[in-house]
Design a protein around this motif. Sequence first.
Motif, PDB file in Angstrom:
ATOM      1  N   LYS A  62       7.904   3.548  -3.341  1.00  0.00           N
ATOM      2  CA  LYS A  62       8.303   4.969  -3.807  1.00  0.00           C
ATOM      3  C   LYS A  62       9.628   4.993  -4.674  1.00  0.00           C
ATOM      4  CE  LYS A  62       7.734   9.256  -2.578  1.00  0.00           C
ATOM      5  NZ  LYS A  62       6.478  10.072  -3.006  1.00  0.00           N
ATOM      6  N   THR A  85      14.807  11.583 -10.353  1.00  0.00           N
ATOM      7  CA  THR A  85      14.013  11.123  -9.997  1.00  0.00           C
ATOM      8  C   THR A  85      12.665  12.073 -11.081  1.00  0.00           C
ATOM      9  OG1 THR A  85      14.283  10.317  -7.939  1.00  0.00           O
ATOM     10  CG2 THR A  85      11.881  10.690  -8.588  1.00  0.00           C
ATOM     11  N   THR A 116       8.862  12.335 -13.025  1.00  0.00           N
ATOM     12  CA  THR A 116       7.317  12.165 -13.133  1.00  0.00           C
ATOM     13  C   THR A 116       6.837  11.798 -14.477  1.00  0.00           C
ATOM     14  OG1 THR A 116       7.187  13.752 -11.246  1.00  0.00           O
ATOM     15  CG2 THR A 116       5.074  12.890 -12.287  1.00  0.00           C
ATOM     16  N   GLY A 160       1.572  10.664 -13.397  1.00  0.00           N
ATOM     17  CA  GLY A 160       1.984  11.186 -12.085  1.00  0.00           C
ATOM     18  C   GLY A 160       2.889  10.259 -11.254  1.00  0.00           C
ATOM     19  N   ASP A 161       3.187   9.412 -11.769  1.00  0.00           N
ATOM     20  CA  ASP A 161       4.011   8.193 -10.838  1.00  0.00           C
ATOM     21  C   ASP A 161       5.592   8.681 -11.236  1.00  0.00           C
ATOM     22  OD1 ASP A 161       1.923   6.752 -10.071  1.00  0.00           O
ATOM     23  OD2 ASP A 161       2.120   5.284 -12.047  1.00  0.00           O
ATOM     24  N   ASP A 162       6.033   8.681  -9.985  1.00  0.00           N
ATOM     25  CA  ASP A 162       7.410   9.037  -9.748  1.00  0.00           C
ATOM     26  C   ASP A 162       8.328   7.728 -10.418  1.00  0.00           C
ATOM     27  OD1 ASP A 162       7.267  11.428  -9.134  1.00  0.00           O
ATOM     28  OD2 ASP A 162       7.843  11.060  -7.025  1.00  0.00           O
TER      29      ASP A 162
END
Length: 323
Positions: A19, A35, A37, A41-43
């Motif tokens: 993550k 951080t 997105t 949808g990925d951080d």
Amino acid sequence: MVAWLFSIFLALASCLCTKAACPMPRTIHPCTCETMTDETGDDFSIIHCHNLHSEEDLTRILAATKKHIIFELQLVDCILRYLPHSAFEDTTFEVFSIHNSTLRTLSDDTVAFKGLEKNLHLIEVINCTFVSDWDWSQLQNLKHLMEIHVSHSELVDLTDSISKIQHLDDIEGFSFTQNKIEVLEENVFAPFFFLQRLTLDHNYIKQLKRSMLPSRAEHLQILGLSYNYLKTLPADMFLGMPALRSLYLTGNPLYTIDEAVFKPVWNQLHLFLFYGTPLSCDCRLIWLTKADNSKKFIHAECYGPASFKGRPLHSVQPHELWC
Ligand SMILES: *[C@@H]1O[C@H](CO)[C@@H](O)[C@H](O)[C@H]1NC(C)=O
Ligand SMILES: *[C@@H]1O[C@H](CO)[C@@H](O)[C@H](O)[C@H]1NC(C)=O
């Protein structure tokens, strides 16, 4: 059941350790971490550093990012002598970008970005000084580097130090736009067989040679040469470019679209930009107006003879042309 639970645990665990996560703010001060997105949808996290003036500070900040998954390091308004070569060990940056900064050399050693060999994909340099002095061969260990972008910088020549990173098979794109490039080394991009995009727009390039590009440029799709000082192109310029689709020649002092030069790629092009040139719409263009241009976007305009001035090239019929 146990195996099933265990696999869930594994999935969770791997998810946790990959993550994107920012380090504690005070550990990276005066830099900040954010951080975000992406569309899928990925951080991903980015470290921004403004006004760093010492290599020691950079080393300290990078030490605090170790073990964190950080996608990008962005340096803005920094003045640095070099990027400490060992400061990147155990970091994970995929993108390194530096804007509005002074950086005298890429590294204080023979290699730069030690530790990022498998991570770094993109190096982006905008409005920086001393770029002409950089030794590109210091990037030779970056096995996964895919793109280098340098713009609005004082880059005046591209020497063979760039060819020395040739074993970087992954290089897909070079973008050196809005610099002051006059001189290109004879074989400067020749080793980059997998090159897909090369943009050299807005420079001072007067002369190109086919030898500057891979002899079989099988993957080259985009070639940007707009706003340079090209008066002619060599007859073999577009030979061995089966994938070329977009060609940008806007704003060069080119008077004609020479059949011998352009014929090899003409039918495969999807995009052809040639406006802002002194294009003479005469019998030398008959070949082109007779070709099937229905699937092409052409933006080119006649500059002469007087009766043609301002006419879009795609509206010109072969029988109208004379010499
Ligand atoms: C380029 O960077 C300098 C700082 O190094 C800044 O003062 C200048 O405004 C920047 N210029 C552009 C066009 O971004
Ligand atoms: C670089 O400087 C220019 C001009 O001062 C500014 O517009 C631009 O936003 C700066 N770049 C960054 C990344 O802050």
